[in-house]
Design a protein around this motif. Sequence first.
Motif, PDB file in Angstrom:
ATOM      1  N   VAL A 108     116.003 -64.083 -20.634  1.00 60.04           N
ATOM      2  CA  VAL A 108     117.406 -63.854 -20.265  1.00 60.04           C
ATOM      3  C   VAL A 108     118.093 -63.077 -21.388  1.00 60.04           C
ATOM      4  O   VAL A 108     117.853 -63.335 -22.565  1.00 60.04           O
ATOM      5  CB  VAL A 108     118.105 -65.223 -20.041  1.00 60.04           C
ATOM      6  N   GLY A 136     115.435 -59.197 -13.784  1.00 57.93           N
ATOM      7  CA  GLY A 136     114.829 -60.041 -14.823  1.00 57.93           C
ATOM      8  C   GLY A 136     114.690 -61.468 -14.308  1.00 57.93           C
ATOM      9  O   GLY A 136     114.114 -61.701 -13.243  1.00 57.93           O
ATOM     10  N   ASP A 193     111.848 -49.931  -7.759  1.00 65.05           N
ATOM     11  CA  ASP A 193     111.601 -49.176  -8.997  1.00 65.05           C
ATOM     12  C   ASP A 193     112.575 -47.996  -9.013  1.00 65.05           C
ATOM     13  O   ASP A 193     112.557 -47.163  -8.103  1.00 65.05           O
ATOM     14  CB  ASP A 193     110.137 -48.684  -8.985  1.00 65.05           C
TER      15      ASP A 193
HETATM   16  C1  LIG Z   1     116.539 -56.055 -20.618  1.00 59.95           C
HETATM   17  S1  LIG Z   1     115.916 -56.599 -19.109  1.00 59.95           S
HETATM   18  C2  LIG Z   1     117.357 -57.274 -18.343  1.00 59.95           C
HETATM   19  C3  LIG Z   1     117.013 -58.341 -17.356  1.00 59.95           C
HETATM   20  C4  LIG Z   1     118.214 -59.084 -16.773  1.00 59.95           C
HETATM   21  N1  LIG Z   1     119.046 -58.216 -15.985  1.00 59.95           N
HETATM   22  C5  LIG Z   1     119.027 -59.722 -17.875  1.00 59.95           C
HETATM   23  O1  LIG Z   1     120.029 -59.117 -18.289  1.00 59.95           O
HETATM   24  O2  LIG Z   1     118.669 -60.820 -18.325  1.00 59.95           O
HETATM   25  C6  LIG Z   1     115.697 -55.077 -18.170  1.00 59.95           C
HETATM   26  C7  LIG Z   1     115.169 -55.293 -16.771  1.00 59.95           C
HETATM   27  O3  LIG Z   1     115.077 -54.021 -16.115  1.00 59.95           O
HETATM   28  C8  LIG Z   1     113.839 -53.963 -15.420  1.00 59.95           C
HETATM   29  N2  LIG Z   1     113.417 -52.549 -15.295  1.00 59.95           N
HETATM   30  C9  LIG Z   1     113.045 -51.709 -16.282  1.00 59.95           C
HETATM   31  N3  LIG Z   1     112.672 -50.519 -15.779  1.00 59.95           N
HETATM   32  C10 LIG Z   1     112.821 -50.613 -14.430  1.00 59.95           C
HETATM   33  C11 LIG Z   1     112.591 -49.720 -13.344  1.00 59.95           C
HETATM   34  N4  LIG Z   1     112.102 -48.489 -13.544  1.00 59.95           N
HETATM   35  N5  LIG Z   1     112.859 -50.142 -12.099  1.00 59.95           N
HETATM   36  C12 LIG Z   1     113.337 -51.395 -11.887  1.00 59.95           C
HETATM   37  N6  LIG Z   1     113.566 -52.297 -12.866  1.00 59.95           N
HETATM   38  C13 LIG Z   1     113.303 -51.907 -14.127  1.00 59.95           C
HETATM   39  C14 LIG Z   1     112.884 -54.766 -16.287  1.00 59.95           C
HETATM   40  O4  LIG Z   1     111.741 -55.206 -15.568  1.00 59.95           O
HETATM   41  C15 LIG Z   1     113.782 -55.908 -16.739  1.00 59.95           C
HETATM   42  O5  LIG Z   1     113.765 -56.961 -15.827  1.00 59.95           O
END
Ligand SMILES: C[S@@+](CC[C@H](N)C(=O)[O-])C[C@H]1O[C@@H](n2cnc3c(N)ncnc32)[C@H](O)[C@@H]1O
Length: 308
Positions: A108, A136, A193
């Motif tokens: 998180v 996430g 994605d």
């Molecule tokens: C820093 S984490 C933040 C997770 C959550 N939103 C939080 O704030 O706790 C970034 C999130 O973006 C997702 N992510 C990164 N690149 C991505 C992509 N190309 N398409 C979809 N999701 C992506 C990652 O898998 C991760 O879950």
Amino acid sequence: MELVIEKCSESPDYAEELSDNVFNSDIVTSHEIRYQFQINVIKTFMSGMEKKGVPVPDAIYDRLGVLMGLPEKEFVERLYLNEEGDKVLAKFSEAINQLSMGTTGLSVWQASCDLANLFRLVPSSEYKRVVELGSGCGVSGMAISKLSNCEVVLTDYDDNVLDLLKKNAVKNGLMSEEDGDTSINQAKIRCLDWCDFDFTEWKEPADLIIAADVVYDTALLASLCSVLRLLLRTAKAAIVACTRRNEASIGCFEHHLKCAKLEIVEYFEYENGEYRTLDDLYYTHPSNFPFFSSLKTPTIFYNIQPKK
Ligand SMILES: C[S@@+](CC[C@H](N)C(=O)[O-])C[C@H]1O[C@@H](n2cnc3c(N)ncnc32)[C@H](O)[C@@H]1O
């Protein structure tokens, strides 16, 4: 903590109550809250009590002994409580390491906690269906769903993250445990994605888009903004919460929003329990979704809409 120790020094009963209702409470002992975190809190409490010469109840020493004998697990539980602190509002499994199995999505992040807290301040019946990007562990999406009683579509692109999202949605009573059982269906999990998104295939229209801590890798921001633009064909607005880590990625995000013909219609920041607008208007609202980090930096909120 100082206030709590002060109260214990005034009344030994208070220390006993604290032991029963906090350190040894059912909520704490029946969940897998990070052991090291509990140990740190108890040790800080004990050292404060010692300094004041106030005896620490035996049950707190016992709890510390138990915790110190337990091996830390790779995945722990993060709990958020109601105002009274006696009920669990929401709970999430997360990895103890911020980068785990090659992704940042299994733990998180600050922005999702602050976004969840924003929905506590402004729960809205205006939005019936919300899509979250880069969910996430799903803190913000599941919080808005619970607080505003709306449907939420939680998305990510990493398989391990999608599995964890399902686990957390079940934990929070937003989804049935068994695949194919749709009796509880307030949350849906979808793979989305940003770099490989076909809007013509997307079957989950929503009236609000949300995202937390998705602005960090400048190479992804053009794709992210293009997804936002497409989803905003049906949604009324997108709320994006970002941690202000470096000005370059924030500037790059604002640049790509412009390129995608998106407009920032509202901007404000949240730090130390206070919202602050660009006109320096303040509003104090301590968080029910606290996040502790050595990095002291505000969360930025953007309300984004298509340019008129
Ligand atoms: C820093 S984490 C933040 C997770 C959550 N939103 C939080 O704030 O706790 C970034 C999130 O973006 C997702 N992510 C990164 N690149 C991505 C992509 N190309 N398409 C979809 N999701 C992506 C990652 O898998 C991760 O879950």
